[in-house]
Design a protein around this motif. Structure first.
Motif, mmCIF file in Angstrom:
data_model
loop_
_atom_site.group_PDB
_atom_site.id
_atom_site.type_symbol
_atom_site.label_atom_id
_atom_site.label_comp_id
_atom_site.label_asym_id
_atom_site.label_seq_id
_atom_site.Cartn_x
_atom_site.Cartn_y
_atom_site.Cartn_z
ATOM 1 N N ARG A 177 -62.560 -46.311 -3.151
ATOM 2 C CA ARG A 177 -62.994 -45.029 -3.719
ATOM 3 C C ARG A 177 -62.235 -43.905 -3.022
ATOM 4 O O ARG A 177 -61.782 -44.061 -1.896
ATOM 5 C CB ARG A 177 -64.503 -44.840 -3.540
ATOM 6 N N GLU A 209 -61.580 -45.713 -7.730
ATOM 7 C CA GLU A 209 -62.741 -45.063 -8.327
ATOM 8 C C GLU A 209 -63.000 -43.727 -7.643
ATOM 9 O O GLU A 209 -63.068 -43.656 -6.421
ATOM 10 C CB GLU A 209 -63.966 -45.963 -8.208
ATOM 11 N N ALA A 211 -64.955 -40.856 -6.076
ATOM 12 C CA ALA A 211 -66.276 -40.682 -5.464
ATOM 13 C C ALA A 211 -66.783 -39.259 -5.662
ATOM 14 O O ALA A 211 -67.929 -38.963 -5.318
ATOM 15 C CB ALA A 211 -66.209 -41.005 -3.982
ATOM 16 N N TRP A 253 -74.021 -46.307 -5.616
ATOM 17 C CA TRP A 253 -72.896 -47.247 -5.655
ATOM 18 C C TRP A 253 -73.435 -48.668 -5.650
ATOM 19 O O TRP A 253 -74.382 -48.972 -4.909
ATOM 20 C CB TRP A 253 -71.980 -47.050 -4.451
#
Length: 290
Positions: A177, A209, A211, A253
């Motif tokens: 992330r 990904e 965050a 998460w």
């Protein structure tokens, strides 16, 4: 009624006692990346949610050391805890906001202690350093998640991509992330996160990904001068609001299979350490970047 309330409180305590510890390694990806400040602000935001937070700081003795930034003095470090010279609580320095900080200087016996045993049911943030070859320490590799901090400049994004590539080849990186720190607004952040995620997927077969992001905010410098985080000193500022939003999202998460330490503080070795999924690539992913 009193008995009912007591039973409910006891049930809640039992539920919380079985809450697993989440371990997140936070690292900067280039010169000027203030990952230590991001770690501190996320820690303060998590405490604001009622979480028990411990920061393991690999920057001990450097300008980025978190204890120095918070002007607190620990009584020991991670090696003292690993060797049972001190308990974790006896070694930790506690910031005014409630975050515990334990120095974990590189070169110590990081692989011999499971960070999950140091903060049961809470959150452990590892303020990680990446070495010259793009490698993480054994301690950082035990994390459930790796969160990289970068800035919105072209130089920072280029440096971040190069660092991600080194991490991929060093550890068979599979997913991570990233947090964009210092953006003008949501539109700029969205453009950067989309481009970086697409690039990582296309050229490295790495899942990147987002965050979240944190807006540029002059209050950050003011908070640093006060030896506090912006979350503590200026809770209504744009950056503080953004850090709290990211901290809330962290709680959602998905849980990943945790890595096992070679040796814990409480038990003898139980077998070889297994890296979490974000440091393992599949054969297909390795072939894609060969």
């Amino acid at each position: 009624m009193t008995k009912l309330v007591a039973d409910q409180a006891d049930g809640l305590r039992r539920l919380l006692a079985h809450t697993p510890t989440r371990v997140i390694a936070v690292a900067g990806m280039g010169p000027g990346e203030d990952a230590a400040a991001a770690t501190m602000n996320l820690g303060a935001a998590l405490v604001h949610q009622g979480k028990d937070v411990l920061v393991l700081d690999e920057h001990g003795g450097t300008a980025a050391a978190i204890c120095a930034a918070w002007a607190i003095d620990p009584l020991g470090d991670l090696a003292d805890v690993a060797d049972r010279r001190l308990s974790c609580e006896g070694a930790v320095a506690r910031a005014g906001c409630g975050v515990g900080v334990l120095p974990a200087p590189l070169g110590d016996r990081h692989a011999e202690i499971d960070p999950r045993l140091l903060c049961r049911g809470g959150v452990v943030l590892i303020a990680a350093q990446i070495d010259a070859e793009g490698r993480l320490s054994a301690l950082a590799r035990m994390a459930d998640e790796l969160l990289l901090v970068l800035q919105p400049s072209a130089a920072s994004i280029t440096s971040a991509y190069a660092g991600i590539k080194r991490l991929h080849y060093a550890h068979g990186l599979k997913q991570l992330r990233f947090l964009v720190d210092g953006v003008a607004g949501a539109e700029e952040a969205q453009r950067i996160t989309t481009n970086l995620a697409n690039t990582g997927s296309r050229y490295l077969a790495v899942s990147l990904e987002a965050a979240g992001w944190v807006r540029a905010d002059p209050h950050l410098a003011d908070a640093r001068r006060l030896r506090q985080t912006v979350v503590e000193a200026f809770p209504a500022s744009p950056a503080a609001v953004d850090f709290r939003r990211v901290a809330v999202d962290m709680g959602g998460w998905p849980w990943r299979p945790a890595a096992r330490a070679v040796r814990s503080v409480a038990a003898p070795p139980q077998g070889p350490r297994v890296d979490p999924p974000w440091v393992r690539a599949t054969p297909a992913q390795r072939a894609a970047v060969a």
